[in-house]
Design a protein around this motif. Sequence first.
Motif, PDB file in Angstrom:
ATOM      1  N   MET A 184      34.982  41.148  42.831  1.00 49.04           N
ATOM      2  CA  MET A 184      35.105  40.754  41.447  1.00 49.04           C
ATOM      3  C   MET A 184      36.460  40.106  41.201  1.00 49.04           C
ATOM      4  SD  MET A 184      34.343  43.077  38.228  1.00 49.04           S
ATOM      5  CE  MET A 184      35.068  42.836  36.692  1.00 49.04           C
ATOM      6  N   ASN A 199      37.854  38.193  31.297  1.00 50.46           N
ATOM      7  CA  ASN A 199      36.687  37.679  30.583  1.00 50.46           C
ATOM      8  C   ASN A 199      35.395  38.125  31.276  1.00 50.46           C
ATOM      9  OD1 ASN A 199      35.293  36.123  28.600  1.00 50.46           O
ATOM     10  ND2 ASN A 199      35.027  34.508  30.140  1.00 50.46           N
ATOM     11  N   GLU A 200      35.368  38.052  32.599  1.00 49.97           N
ATOM     12  CA  GLU A 200      34.181  38.487  33.335  1.00 49.97           C
ATOM     13  C   GLU A 200      33.918  39.971  33.130  1.00 49.97           C
ATOM     14  OE1 GLU A 200      34.799  37.357  37.402  1.00 49.97           O
ATOM     15  OE2 GLU A 200      34.564  35.220  36.971  1.00 49.97           O
ATOM     16  N   TYR A 201      34.971  40.770  33.180  1.00 47.34           N
ATOM     17  CA  TYR A 201      34.809  42.213  33.019  1.00 47.34           C
ATOM     18  C   TYR A 201      34.278  42.541  31.619  1.00 47.34           C
ATOM     19  CZ  TYR A 201      35.652  47.188  32.797  1.00 47.34           C
ATOM     20  OH  TYR A 201      35.476  48.532  32.650  1.00 47.34           O
ATOM     21  N   THR A 243      32.642  40.593  29.618  1.00 42.27           N
ATOM     22  CA  THR A 243      31.280  40.081  29.494  1.00 42.27           C
ATOM     23  C   THR A 243      30.282  41.014  30.176  1.00 42.27           C
ATOM     24  OG1 THR A 243      32.112  37.816  29.448  1.00 42.27           O
ATOM     25  CG2 THR A 243      29.787  38.097  29.959  1.00 42.27           C
ATOM     26  N   GLU A 244      30.641  41.538  31.346  1.00 44.19           N
ATOM     27  CA  GLU A 244      29.753  42.426  32.093  1.00 44.19           C
ATOM     28  C   GLU A 244      29.737  43.848  31.534  1.00 44.19           C
ATOM     29  OE1 GLU A 244      31.060  42.193  36.131  1.00 44.19           O
ATOM     30  OE2 GLU A 244      30.581  40.055  36.288  1.00 44.19           O
ATOM     31  N   ASN A 245      30.806  44.279  30.890  1.00 38.67           N
ATOM     32  CA  ASN A 245      30.942  45.660  30.406  1.00 38.67           C
ATOM     33  C   ASN A 245      31.432  45.690  28.963  1.00 38.67           C
ATOM     34  OD1 ASN A 245      30.559  46.946  33.142  1.00 38.67           O
ATOM     35  ND2 ASN A 245      32.351  45.673  33.541  1.00 38.67           N
ATOM     36  N   PRO A 246      30.628  45.184  28.017  1.00 40.28           N
ATOM     37  CA  PRO A 246      31.130  45.111  26.644  1.00 40.28           C
ATOM     38  C   PRO A 246      31.408  46.474  26.030  1.00 40.28           C
ATOM     39  CG  PRO A 246      28.802  44.538  26.724  1.00 40.28           C
ATOM     40  CD  PRO A 246      29.279  44.656  28.134  1.00 40.28           C
ATOM     41  N   LYS A 251      32.146  49.349  27.551  1.00 43.24           N
ATOM     42  CA  LYS A 251      33.327  49.952  28.182  1.00 43.24           C
ATOM     43  C   LYS A 251      34.593  49.331  27.598  1.00 43.24           C
ATOM     44  CE  LYS A 251      31.476  51.215  32.712  1.00 43.24           C
ATOM     45  NZ  LYS A 251      31.587  50.943  34.150  1.00 43.24           N
ATOM     46  N   SER A 252      34.554  48.018  27.382  1.00 40.69           N
ATOM     47  CA  SER A 252      35.712  47.316  26.827  1.00 40.69           C
ATOM     48  C   SER A 252      36.010  47.792  25.407  1.00 40.69           C
ATOM     49  CB  SER A 252      35.465  45.810  26.820  1.00 40.69           C
ATOM     50  OG  SER A 252      35.221  45.352  28.131  1.00 40.69           O
TER      51      SER A 252
END
Length: 106
Positions: A1, A78-80, A82-85, A87-88
């Motif tokens: 990642m 941004n990828e993280y 997008t993949e884990n909204p 969790k963010s």
Amino acid sequence: MMEKIPTQSGATDQLLSDLKGVIQDAETWLRQSTQLTGDELKAAKAKFERTIGKAKEDIVRIEQTVVEKTKATAKATNEYVTENPWKSVGLGTAVGVVLGMLIARK
């Protein structure tokens, strides 16, 4: 990642070394400027200009490295997100609560 990005410590060390060289050359040039003849003065000036040029190149290279690292970090973030909204959102909430508690303590 997340991709590994090379460190810039080597470039920073080189820049610091070049800047020390610029300072040393400037000091030498100033001390000896009254004693140098035409050709010696030209040679000292040329050496000083080369050292300054190298320091400038190192600054540009470090700037490019910082920009590349910043872009890579922003892309990974941004990828993280997008993949884990969720969790963010949770992480942002937790950080906000902790900061709020710290501010309230003062």
